[in-house]
Design an enzyme around this catalytic site. Sequence first.
Site, PDB file in Angstrom:
ATOM      1  N   LYS A   1       3.823  21.163 -28.069  1.00 49.94           N
ATOM      2  CA  LYS A   1       4.309  21.593 -26.752  1.00 49.94           C
ATOM      3  C   LYS A   1       3.365  21.257 -25.593  1.00 49.94           C
ATOM      4  CE  LYS A   1       7.457  25.357 -27.872  1.00 49.94           C
ATOM      5  NZ  LYS A   1       7.768  26.780 -27.700  1.00 49.94           N
TER       6      LYS A   1
ATOM      7  N   ASP B   1      11.650  28.144 -22.254  1.00 49.17           N
ATOM      8  CA  ASP B   1      11.356  29.356 -23.036  1.00 49.17           C
ATOM      9  C   ASP B   1      11.393  30.613 -22.158  1.00 49.17           C
ATOM     10  OD1 ASP B   1      11.054  28.102 -25.505  1.00 49.17           O
ATOM     11  OD2 ASP B   1       8.927  27.697 -25.177  1.00 49.17           O
TER      12      ASP B   1
END
Length: 287
Positions: free
Chosen positions: A72, A108
């Site tokens: 990520k 997210d």
Amino acid sequence: MKEINISTKLLGLFGNPLSFTLSPLMHNTAFQQMGLNYLYIPFEVQEENFAATIKSLRYFNFVGGNVTSPFKTRIMEYLDEIDEKARIIGAVNTISLNNGVLKGFNTDGEGFVESLRYEKNVEPKGSRFIILGSGGAARAIIMTLAFQEADKIYIANRTFNKALELAEEVNKIRKCAEPVELNSTEIERYIQEVDVIINTTKVGMYPDVDKTPIEIKEIDKKMVACDIIYNPIHTKFLKSMMQQGCDIVTGVGMLVNQGAEAFKIWTGKIPPREQLYSLINNILVNK
Ligand code: ATR
């Protein structure tokens, strides 16, 4: 399934390991339901092949995908553009490839906030929060709450210094964060003044289902308790908060909504959210 052909738009999930992912099922179900010629494929990539894998997307019909652990942060080196919020969060979980431009986003935090809004009608603006944890997931959620003008965010972490550092960073965006100790007595002091408590630590995740980050003995107000763990759906933390009369949001909320936000980036369309909730809930309940 719709026929796969030369016009099929490809999306990849890049991470390692990927054995427990529900994203391919979720996205491919939505594409099928909506009659969209897209295909979402999981790719378990070795660290040493990550750069070449991302480069190769440009040679095929890829329009984007998702990036998960452990890539990520590393993905950011290979992008042409990074969305401002993802840059501040410091991690990318969604990529889009449009006219040769590879761009990174982070859905997210927005996914979590959207689950709160969709399931409980709670807006970050003006609301007060306690977050347990200061890792990557906490950071995405906390920064998003700050962007959306949360009134107060208490950050409680086992390693207090990480909570302190994160709070300092958040306060540069909006002065609303305060670090606190992660222990039940301390949390009980603050819980009476917040609207939402969120567990972002891994405590309570399978196989340690008998663990909880905190034990709260008494809450005398109506509030929402959330966990981002979805295995099990009802963690020990959520069960005990439910017994105290709290409303709950399970980890399925963030899972479905971070996917829904990514889906919107790729297709410009909103996926059938209620059906995705049922699909994922059924799988996890019957596990
Ligand atoms: P993620 O990307 O899922 O957020 P992470 O970045 O590894 O994962 O962060 C894990 C979080 O869970 C951290 O806040 C961690 O606390 P520390 O900073 O003190 O390590 C927290 N955590 C993990 N195990 C824990 C435990 N047994 N008790 C309390 N907190 C724990």
